[in-house]
Structure formats: C-alpha cells, structure tokens
Design an enzyme around this catalytic site. Structure first.
Site, PDB file in Angstrom:
ATOM      1  N   GLY A  82     -17.770  15.193  -8.275  1.00  0.00           N
ATOM      2  CA  GLY A  82     -17.960  13.958  -7.526  1.00  0.00           C
ATOM      3  C   GLY A  82     -19.433  13.651  -7.301  1.00  0.00           C
ATOM      4  O   GLY A  82     -20.319  14.377  -7.765  1.00  0.00           O
ATOM      5  N   TYR A 130      -9.949  12.967  -0.920  1.00  0.00           N
ATOM      6  CA  TYR A 130      -9.310  11.754  -1.415  1.00  0.00           C
ATOM      7  C   TYR A 130     -10.039  10.608  -0.741  1.00  0.00           C
ATOM      8  O   TYR A 130      -9.937  10.407   0.463  1.00  0.00           O
ATOM      9  CB  TYR A 130      -7.824  11.734  -1.051  1.00  0.00           C
ATOM     10  CG  TYR A 130      -7.044  10.602  -1.686  1.00  0.00           C
ATOM     11  CD1 TYR A 130      -6.228  10.829  -2.786  1.00  0.00           C
ATOM     12  CD2 TYR A 130      -7.125   9.307  -1.179  1.00  0.00           C
ATOM     13  CE1 TYR A 130      -5.511   9.795  -3.375  1.00  0.00           C
ATOM     14  CE2 TYR A 130      -6.428   8.275  -1.764  1.00  0.00           C
ATOM     15  CZ  TYR A 130      -5.616   8.513  -2.856  1.00  0.00           C
ATOM     16  OH  TYR A 130      -4.923   7.485  -3.426  1.00  0.00           O
ATOM     17  N   TYR A 178      -6.840   7.083   5.454  1.00  0.00           N
ATOM     18  CA  TYR A 178      -7.999   7.871   5.049  1.00  0.00           C
ATOM     19  C   TYR A 178      -8.698   8.485   6.261  1.00  0.00           C
ATOM     20  O   TYR A 178      -8.919   9.704   6.318  1.00  0.00           O
ATOM     21  CB  TYR A 178      -8.974   6.996   4.263  1.00  0.00           C
ATOM     22  CG  TYR A 178     -10.317   7.639   3.993  1.00  0.00           C
ATOM     23  CD1 TYR A 178     -10.423   8.759   3.172  1.00  0.00           C
ATOM     24  CD2 TYR A 178     -11.480   7.134   4.568  1.00  0.00           C
ATOM     25  CE1 TYR A 178     -11.646   9.357   2.930  1.00  0.00           C
ATOM     26  CE2 TYR A 178     -12.719   7.726   4.326  1.00  0.00           C
ATOM     27  CZ  TYR A 178     -12.787   8.829   3.512  1.00  0.00           C
ATOM     28  OH  TYR A 178     -14.007   9.417   3.281  1.00  0.00           O
TER      29      TYR A 178
END
Length: 294
Positions: free
Chosen positions: A10, A62, A126
């Site tokens: 990432g 996520y 989230y």
C-alpha cells in the site's frame, strides 16, 4: 530487532520500505496478503513466533470508504479483528505494535482540531471498524501505539492527488467539494514519523499525525493543479450535497498534533510543501518510466 510490516504494497507500506535502508541493524519482514493473511489468527501467531518478531507496524486496512458500507464483513475482519490478532500475538512476546488509524473515528462536527482525548463518534462502517481496531490493540497489547492520520496520498497506488492530476489533464472543468475541511498527509512523512518512533522508542497510547495546515478538497485540488502546471482545467467548488456518496464524510477532520510533536520532538512539514515533493517525485517517474498520470 525483527519488525513485521503488514500491508507493504500500500501507500504507507511502500514508503516504509524506502526508509528501511536507514536502519541496517533491523530486519524487516515486509508482508502483504500473499505473504501473511492477517485475518487468520493462527497464521499471525505462527508468523510472529517463527520469525521472532519484536515489533509490528500494521499498515494494512480496508480503506474503500464507500464500498465498506456494503462490505461490512470484510471491512470488520481487516480493520477490527486482524489488529486484535496482531496485538495479542506480539504481546505474548512482550513486543510492541503501531496501529495506523484514521480521522474517521470522529463525526466531523467539531470546529477546532480534534485531540486524542476528544470523544470518538464514527459515522460509517469504515470509521466504526477502525475504532474497534484501535480499542482492540490498546486492550490486547501493553506496548500499543495508535497513530491516527487523514487524507493520505503518495506517489504509490491510487489516491486523490493522482486522480486530480489525471482528471485535470483529461477535463476542461472539474467540481470538487469545498465544505469538507481537513489536512492532507504525505505518506512519506507519516512513514518517517513511524521510523522515528521506532528508533526513539515506542511510547504507548494514541497519537495524531497529519501534515501541518488546513484546507478543503477544493483548495487541495487547486494547489495540485497549480504545482503541476495544469492550467486548462477550471476547478469549481461544490457542496457535499451535490456529490452524494454511499458513506458520509466528516465535514471537519483536522487533527491536533501537539502530543506526538512533544513526545518525539519532531517538526512536521506543511501540507503544501509535502505535496510539492510528491508531485516532483511523480514528474521524475514520468521522465524515467512514463507513468505520470495524464
């Protein structure tokens, strides 16, 4: 010292890898899902034990905020359960954990920068799962350090800066929300902060880190285009209500960074100075590999 980095592919994970050469006495285990499934408690415990891991930096998450609203199970596994597995496994070895979290643990109704002591109140899947992840690591690891950040971007992966560069070259006009305010964070600066914490010693607790300054998504976009020399795209400010999304965004998500600056004696760059560095890096990539967004 043996350190496990999760989510190495990432934005933050890639920036962390670039800094590892500065710590030659440390052995880094850079992993992503192909090397270690952090949603498997057994896999985590075995990896940490087999490799004598002393510390963990959890960059995995996520982060698809809108998709999270309809994919809550996977979001919960990655953002809430996996950090718990990492925390429990490293605590058995009396090790430490740095958990990267988010401004989305707040509802965005404040008018002054959020401190670490302010009440959390996430408004979407989230943010809710990231908050549970925070609570899990602080409960399960005695040497846990939570670092909340916001508006992350870098020269790696997909992010707002790259998208605005591409759209600025593709379109004549662009509408960007002006009534959401926060602070962009260059992932390279966050990676540097994490490395500083490792080298100076982990100080358990919750901290905030973004770049300095305050801006809106609209003003951020204008700065991106100005620095990149994009002149043929007119950027217009629009209301959040004009751009509906599945997940509600915090209207105000500025984080107070006093605690981490005092704890580690660091100076944090202004967001525009770091943005300029990132765009210069992207332009260098265009010269060498031709992958600068167009």
């Amino acid at each position: 010292m043996n350190i496990l980095i999760t989510g190495c592919n990432g934005q933050l994970g890639n920036e962390m890898q670039l800094l590892q050469r500065e710590m030659p006495d440390v052995k880094f285990f850079n992993t992503d899902v192909a090397e270690l499934d952090i949603t498997s408690q057994q896999a985590v415990e075995q990896f940490v034990g087999d490799n004598d891991i002393d510390g963990i930096v959890n960059c995995a998450a996520y982060t698809a905020v809108d998709k999270a609203e309809s994919n809550e199970e996977l979001c919960r596994k990655l953002n809430a359960e996996a950090p718990a597995y990492l925390a429990a496994a490293i605590d058995k070895r009396d090790g430490w954990l740095i958990q990267v979290s988010t401004d989305y643990v707040f509802d965005g109704t404040a008018h002054t920068p959020y401190t670490e002591d302010d009440d959390t109140c996430p408004i979407g899947v989230y943010g809710k799962t990231k908050l549970v992840g925070e609570l899990n690591v602080l409960k399960l690891c005695r040497k846990a350090m939570v670092i909340r950040t916001a508006w992350l971007y870098s020269s790696f992966g997909n992010n707002f800066v790259k998208t605005m560069l591409r759209l600025g070259r593709e379109r004549d006009t662009l509408g960007v929300v002006f009534d959401q305010v926060g602070t962009p964070t260059y992932a390279a600066d966050l990676a540097r902060m994490i490395m500083t914490a490792i080298s100076k010693g982990i100080k358990p607790g919750t901290y905030h880190f973004t770049n300095e300054g305050i801006t809106s998504w609209y003003d951020f976009t204008v700065a991106i285009h100005r620095i990149a020399g994009i002149c043929n795209c007119h950027v217009s400010p629009i209301h959040t209500s004009d751009y509906p999304t599945p997940a509600t965004r915090p209207a105000y998500s500025v984080l107070d960074k006093s605690k981490i600056k005092q704890a580690y004696g660091v100076d944090i760059p202004h967001w525009e100075a770091s943005l300029r560095q990132c765009i210069e890096k992207l332009e260098q990539q265009e010269t060498t590999r031709g992958d600068f967004p167009r």
